[in-house]
Design a protein around this motif. Sequence first.
Motif, PDB file in Angstrom:
ATOM      1  N   LEU A 150       0.716  -1.415   0.245  1.00 23.19           N
ATOM      2  CA  LEU A 150       0.205  -0.077  -0.074  1.00 23.19           C
ATOM      3  C   LEU A 150       0.651   1.055  -0.141  1.00 23.19           C
ATOM      4  O   LEU A 150       1.860   1.437   0.424  1.00 23.19           O
ATOM      5  CB  LEU A 150      -1.016  -0.729   1.054  1.00 23.19           C
ATOM      6  N   THR A 151       0.152   1.962  -0.042  1.00 29.09           N
ATOM      7  CA  THR A 151       1.092   3.659   0.063  1.00 29.09           C
ATOM      8  C   THR A 151      -0.091   4.197   0.673  1.00 29.09           C
ATOM      9  O   THR A 151      -1.223   4.542   0.293  1.00 29.09           O
ATOM     10  CB  THR A 151       0.550   4.123  -1.560  1.00 29.09           C
ATOM     11  N   VAL A 152       0.315   5.681   1.431  1.00 34.42           N
ATOM     12  CA  VAL A 152      -0.940   6.525   2.602  1.00 34.42           C
ATOM     13  C   VAL A 152       0.127   7.946   1.592  1.00 34.42           C
ATOM     14  O   VAL A 152       0.586   7.713   1.082  1.00 34.42           O
ATOM     15  CB  VAL A 152      -0.520   6.068   3.575  1.00 34.42           C
ATOM     16  N   GLU A 153      -0.829   8.812   2.325  1.00 35.54           N
ATOM     17  CA  GLU A 153      -0.597   9.952   1.895  1.00 35.54           C
ATOM     18  C   GLU A 153      -1.144  11.331   3.442  1.00 35.54           C
ATOM     19  O   GLU A 153      -1.468  10.476   4.090  1.00 35.54           O
ATOM     20  CB  GLU A 153      -1.064  10.687   0.866  1.00 35.54           C
ATOM     21  N   ASN A 154      -0.523  11.631   3.427  1.00 36.99           N
ATOM     22  CA  ASN A 154      -0.960  12.802   4.877  1.00 36.99           C
ATOM     23  C   ASN A 154      -1.499  13.369   4.300  1.00 36.99           C
ATOM     24  O   ASN A 154      -1.810  14.366   3.862  1.00 36.99           O
ATOM     25  CB  ASN A 154       0.349  13.473   4.531  1.00 36.99           C
ATOM     26  N   VAL A 155      -2.574  13.618   5.496  1.00 36.90           N
ATOM     27  CA  VAL A 155      -3.841  14.499   4.637  1.00 36.90           C
ATOM     28  C   VAL A 155      -4.384  15.031   6.408  1.00 36.90           C
ATOM     29  O   VAL A 155      -5.364  14.257   7.107  1.00 36.90           O
ATOM     30  CB  VAL A 155      -5.250  13.572   4.534  1.00 36.90           C
ATOM     31  N   LEU A 156      -3.849  16.517   6.588  1.00 39.18           N
ATOM     32  CA  LEU A 156      -4.284  17.193   7.973  1.00 39.18           C
ATOM     33  C   LEU A 156      -3.289  16.136   9.143  1.00 39.18           C
ATOM     34  O   LEU A 156      -3.316  15.803   9.935  1.00 39.18           O
ATOM     35  CB  LEU A 156      -5.300  17.147   8.652  1.00 39.18           C
ATOM     36  N   GLU A 157      -1.722  15.214   9.282  1.00 39.32           N
ATOM     37  CA  GLU A 157      -1.191  14.479   9.935  1.00 39.32           C
ATOM     38  C   GLU A 157      -1.979  13.515  10.307  1.00 39.32           C
ATOM     39  O   GLU A 157      -1.761  12.501  11.632  1.00 39.32           O
ATOM     40  CB  GLU A 157      -0.695  15.437  11.113  1.00 39.32           C
ATOM     41  N   ARG A 158      -2.934  12.834   9.366  1.00 42.27           N
ATOM     42  CA  ARG A 158      -3.625  11.937   9.780  1.00 42.27           C
ATOM     43  C   ARG A 158      -2.671  10.815   8.536  1.00 42.27           C
ATOM     44  O   ARG A 158      -2.922  11.049   6.844  1.00 42.27           O
ATOM     45  CB  ARG A 158      -5.133  11.949   9.646  1.00 42.27           C
ATOM     46  N   THR A 159      -2.724   9.253   8.429  1.00 49.56           N
ATOM     47  CA  THR A 159      -2.097   8.497   7.957  1.00 49.56           C
ATOM     48  C   THR A 159      -3.891   7.621   7.035  1.00 49.56           C
ATOM     49  O   THR A 159      -4.263   6.956   7.378  1.00 49.56           O
ATOM     50  CB  THR A 159      -1.561   7.625   7.993  1.00 49.56           C
ATOM     51  N   ILE A 160      -3.495   8.635   5.334  1.00 45.94           N
ATOM     52  CA  ILE A 160      -4.488   7.786   4.839  1.00 45.94           C
ATOM     53  C   ILE A 160      -3.860   6.708   3.986  1.00 45.94           C
ATOM     54  O   ILE A 160      -2.833   7.525   3.139  1.00 45.94           O
ATOM     55  CB  ILE A 160      -5.908   8.969   4.057  1.00 45.94           C
ATOM     56  N   ILE A 161      -4.749   5.927   3.189  1.00 51.96           N
ATOM     57  CA  ILE A 161      -4.595   4.544   2.038  1.00 51.96           C
ATOM     58  C   ILE A 161      -4.832   5.709   1.456  1.00 51.96           C
ATOM     59  O   ILE A 161      -5.871   5.763   0.511  1.00 51.96           O
ATOM     60  CB  ILE A 161      -5.179   3.478   2.799  1.00 51.96           C
ATOM     61  N   ARG A 162      -3.415   5.811  -0.091  1.00 47.90           N
ATOM     62  CA  ARG A 162      -3.867   6.275  -0.722  1.00 47.90           C
ATOM     63  C   ARG A 162      -4.492   5.578  -2.095  1.00 47.90           C
ATOM     64  O   ARG A 162      -4.926   4.994  -3.123  1.00 47.90           O
ATOM     65  CB  ARG A 162      -2.771   7.460  -1.500  1.00 47.90           C
ATOM     66  N   THR A 163      -3.358   3.850  -2.189  1.00 52.09           N
ATOM     67  CA  THR A 163      -3.289   3.793  -3.384  1.00 52.09           C
ATOM     68  C   THR A 163      -2.753   1.845  -2.990  1.00 52.09           C
ATOM     69  O   THR A 163      -2.466   2.018  -1.303  1.00 52.09           O
ATOM     70  CB  THR A 163      -2.245   3.011  -4.511  1.00 52.09           C
ATOM     71  N   LEU A 164      -3.786   0.846  -3.124  1.00 47.55           N
ATOM     72  CA  LEU A 164      -3.465  -0.540  -3.193  1.00 47.55           C
ATOM     73  C   LEU A 164      -3.363  -1.332  -3.829  1.00 47.55           C
ATOM     74  O   LEU A 164      -3.740  -1.106  -4.569  1.00 47.55           O
ATOM     75  CB  LEU A 164      -4.649  -1.201  -2.246  1.00 47.55           C
ATOM     76  N   LEU A 165      -1.618  -2.211  -3.913  1.00 49.42           N
ATOM     77  CA  LEU A 165      -1.437  -3.385  -5.266  1.00 49.42           C
ATOM     78  C   LEU A 165      -2.349  -4.226  -4.895  1.00 49.42           C
ATOM     79  O   LEU A 165      -2.897  -4.884  -4.292  1.00 49.42           O
ATOM     80  CB  LEU A 165       0.133  -3.493  -4.538  1.00 49.42           C
ATOM     81  N   PRO A 166      -2.877  -4.371  -6.085  1.00 47.40           N
ATOM     82  CA  PRO A 166      -3.568  -5.736  -6.627  1.00 47.40           C
ATOM     83  C   PRO A 166      -3.233  -6.862  -5.855  1.00 47.40           C
ATOM     84  O   PRO A 166      -4.488  -7.998  -5.603  1.00 47.40           O
ATOM     85  CB  PRO A 166      -3.852  -6.066  -7.765  1.00 47.40           C
ATOM     86  N   GLU A 167      -2.486  -7.311  -6.247  1.00 44.93           N
ATOM     87  CA  GLU A 167      -2.274  -8.355  -5.307  1.00 44.93           C
ATOM     88  C   GLU A 167      -1.359  -8.431  -3.302  1.00 44.93           C
ATOM     89  O   GLU A 167      -0.943  -8.821  -3.752  1.00 44.93           O
ATOM     90  CB  GLU A 167      -0.926  -9.300  -5.708  1.00 44.93           C
ATOM     91  N   GLY A 168      -1.845  -7.367  -2.885  1.00 43.28           N
ATOM     92  CA  GLY A 168      -0.769  -6.728  -1.972  1.00 43.28           C
ATOM     93  C   GLY A 168      -1.563  -7.387  -0.977  1.00 43.28           C
ATOM     94  O   GLY A 168      -2.125  -7.663  -0.475  1.00 43.28           O
ATOM     95  N   ALA A 169      -0.512  -7.577   0.290  1.00 46.33           N
ATOM     96  CA  ALA A 169      -0.790  -8.232   1.433  1.00 46.33           C
ATOM     97  C   ALA A 169      -2.137  -7.094   2.447  1.00 46.33           C
ATOM     98  O   ALA A 169      -3.014  -7.725   2.447  1.00 46.33           O
ATOM     99  CB  ALA A 169       0.425  -8.034   1.935  1.00 46.33           C
ATOM    100  N   ALA A 170      -1.613  -5.948   1.915  1.00 46.34           N
ATOM    101  CA  ALA A 170      -3.131  -4.992   2.458  1.00 46.34           C
ATOM    102  C   ALA A 170      -4.562  -5.475   1.733  1.00 46.34           C
ATOM    103  O   ALA A 170      -5.632  -5.419   2.457  1.00 46.34           O
ATOM    104  CB  ALA A 170      -2.724  -3.772   2.359  1.00 46.34           C
TER     105      ALA A 170
END
Length: 111
Positions: free
Chosen positions: A8-28
Amino acid sequence: IDQEMLGLTVENVLERTIIRTLLPEGAAKHAGAQVGSLIAKVGNIDTSNLTHFETIDELRQSQRPLKLTLRHIGKDVLMRAREEMGRLIRGRGLSAIGLGDGDDVKSTKPW
């Protein structure tokens, strides 16, 4: 999540961590994570008092298997939070996003 790579990738939104993308076959993704979810806990660590970078450190350093507690954030709420962050970056200060109850910075966060 058993794997070292979460997928997964994450982004910073107002100092909170939000999942931005998920790999199709990724663990998350296989564990049920969804794009737009707030990472509320990493293992037993509540992220509400951590900065975005401290949350990333927890994700990287935590023992596997890793338990993530996620809270899905609605698209409209996430969009308003991103807009608010943009205003802060441009130096225009806080504006009400319709979710707070005062002038406290924390009260304007949608989570």
